[in-house]
Design a protein around this motif. Structure first.
Motif, PDB file in Angstrom:
ATOM      1  N   MET A  73       0.961  -1.214   0.032  1.00 45.08           N
ATOM      2  CA  MET A  73      -0.042   0.084   0.105  1.00 45.08           C
ATOM      3  C   MET A  73       0.955   1.188   0.017  1.00 45.08           C
ATOM      4  O   MET A  73       1.590   1.303   0.798  1.00 45.08           O
ATOM      5  CB  MET A  73      -0.785   0.298   1.329  1.00 45.08           C
ATOM      6  CG  MET A  73      -1.660   1.329   1.321  1.00 45.08           C
ATOM      7  SD  MET A  73      -2.875   0.972   2.779  1.00 45.08           S
ATOM      8  CE  MET A  73      -4.136   1.848   2.298  1.00 45.08           C
ATOM      9  N   ALA A  74       0.455   2.150  -0.791  1.00 42.96           N
ATOM     10  CA  ALA A  74       1.420   3.346  -0.947  1.00 42.96           C
ATOM     11  C   ALA A  74       0.911   4.484   0.168  1.00 42.96           C
ATOM     12  O   ALA A  74      -0.264   4.565   0.266  1.00 42.96           O
ATOM     13  CB  ALA A  74       1.319   3.878  -2.550  1.00 42.96           C
ATOM     14  N   LYS A  75       1.983   5.085   0.532  1.00 41.79           N
ATOM     15  CA  LYS A  75       1.657   6.042   1.680  1.00 41.79           C
ATOM     16  C   LYS A  75       1.236   7.404   1.007  1.00 41.79           C
ATOM     17  O   LYS A  75       1.993   7.840  -0.043  1.00 41.79           O
ATOM     18  CB  LYS A  75       2.815   6.093   2.672  1.00 41.79           C
ATOM     19  CG  LYS A  75       3.015   5.426   3.564  1.00 41.79           C
ATOM     20  CD  LYS A  75       4.280   5.563   4.365  1.00 41.79           C
ATOM     21  CE  LYS A  75       4.403   4.744   5.568  1.00 41.79           C
ATOM     22  NZ  LYS A  75       5.197   5.114   6.856  1.00 41.79           N
ATOM     23  N   ILE A  76       0.365   8.017   1.654  1.00 40.26           N
ATOM     24  CA  ILE A  76      -0.060   9.413   0.884  1.00 40.26           C
ATOM     25  C   ILE A  76       0.721  10.467   1.999  1.00 40.26           C
ATOM     26  O   ILE A  76       0.589  10.508   3.047  1.00 40.26           O
ATOM     27  CB  ILE A  76      -1.687   9.381   1.115  1.00 40.26           C
ATOM     28  CG1 ILE A  76      -2.100  10.740   0.523  1.00 40.26           C
ATOM     29  CG2 ILE A  76      -2.234   9.208   2.458  1.00 40.26           C
ATOM     30  CD1 ILE A  76      -3.559  10.834   0.458  1.00 40.26           C
ATOM     31  N   THR A  77       1.149  11.416   1.284  1.00 41.95           N
ATOM     32  CA  THR A  77       1.889  12.439   2.142  1.00 41.95           C
ATOM     33  C   THR A  77       0.719  13.230   2.612  1.00 41.95           C
ATOM     34  O   THR A  77      -0.105  13.521   2.029  1.00 41.95           O
ATOM     35  CB  THR A  77       2.700  13.207   1.212  1.00 41.95           C
ATOM     36  OG1 THR A  77       2.218  13.888   0.133  1.00 41.95           O
ATOM     37  CG2 THR A  77       3.862  12.451   0.488  1.00 41.95           C
ATOM     38  N   LYS A  78       1.145  14.365   3.587  1.00 44.08           N
ATOM     39  CA  LYS A  78       0.469  15.062   4.083  1.00 44.08           C
ATOM     40  C   LYS A  78       0.097  16.164   3.047  1.00 44.08           C
ATOM     41  O   LYS A  78      -1.300  16.573   3.112  1.00 44.08           O
ATOM     42  CB  LYS A  78       1.113  15.947   5.134  1.00 44.08           C
ATOM     43  CG  LYS A  78       0.497  17.099   5.847  1.00 44.08           C
ATOM     44  CD  LYS A  78       1.255  17.829   6.773  1.00 44.08           C
ATOM     45  CE  LYS A  78       0.684  19.070   7.286  1.00 44.08           C
ATOM     46  NZ  LYS A  78       1.435  19.802   8.335  1.00 44.08           N
ATOM     47  N   VAL A  83      -3.763  16.857   2.161  1.00 45.21           N
ATOM     48  CA  VAL A  83      -4.623  18.226   2.116  1.00 45.21           C
ATOM     49  C   VAL A  83      -5.116  18.529   0.779  1.00 45.21           C
ATOM     50  O   VAL A  83      -6.411  19.410   0.696  1.00 45.21           O
ATOM     51  CB  VAL A  83      -3.437  19.167   2.503  1.00 45.21           C
ATOM     52  CG1 VAL A  83      -4.214  20.806   2.463  1.00 45.21           C
ATOM     53  CG2 VAL A  83      -3.213  19.103   3.997  1.00 45.21           C
ATOM     54  N   ALA A  84      -4.379  18.320  -0.405  1.00 45.62           N
ATOM     55  CA  ALA A  84      -4.882  18.564  -1.621  1.00 45.62           C
ATOM     56  C   ALA A  84      -6.120  17.903  -2.008  1.00 45.62           C
ATOM     57  O   ALA A  84      -7.175  18.668  -2.641  1.00 45.62           O
ATOM     58  CB  ALA A  84      -3.796  18.460  -2.710  1.00 45.62           C
ATOM     59  N   ALA A  85      -6.337  16.746  -1.663  1.00 43.84           N
ATOM     60  CA  ALA A  85      -7.547  15.818  -1.720  1.00 43.84           C
ATOM     61  C   ALA A  85      -8.546  16.501  -1.191  1.00 43.84           C
ATOM     62  O   ALA A  85      -9.856  16.298  -1.520  1.00 43.84           O
ATOM     63  CB  ALA A  85      -7.477  14.547  -1.422  1.00 43.84           C
TER      64      ALA A  85
END
Length: 123
Positions: free
Chosen positions: A1-6, A10-12
């Motif tokens: 599973m790929a980590k999502i950055t902060k 926030v963009a999402a």
């Protein structure tokens, strides 16, 4: 599973409408058992407690409360003034009686003046 950055999160979040944000919040509550609003309230409480309490006050005589003679006597005794000086001070109300007084002394002076029906404030 790929980590999502902060930044990605926030963009999402910026692209979501209010309904989608509420669904996300509810999903976080269900998944992790947390309430984000409780965290915000808990974080705000220490900030309110950090507000410094005032340590010195100015004692202001607003009026003699219709009891001029007793207020003059009280001011004379409390401030160590002569009778004429105390009279002039009381008659010039509203007037600052004493400045930069520690809280305990200010409260004591206020209490004694309130006993003789004077209107007093601590600023």
């Amino acid at each position: 599973m790929a980590k999502i950055t902060k930044a990605d999160f926030v963009a999402a979040l910026k692209e979501m409408n209010i309904k989608e944000v509420m669904e996300l919040v509810n999903g976080l509550k269900e998944e992790f058992g947390i309430d984000p609003t409780a965290v915000a309230v808990a974080a705000a409480a220490p900030a309110a407690e950090a507000k410094e309490e005032k340590s010195t006050f100015n004692i202001t005589l607003k009026s003699d409360g219709g009891n001029k003679l007793n207020v003059i006597k009280a001011v004379k005794d409390l401030l160590g003034l002569g009778l004429m000086d105390a009279k002039k001070l009381v008659e010039s109300a509203p007037v600052v009686l004493k400045e930069n007084v520690k809280k305990e002394e200010a409260e004591a002076i206020k209490a004694k003046l309130l006993e003789v029906k004077a209107e007093v404030t601590l600023d």
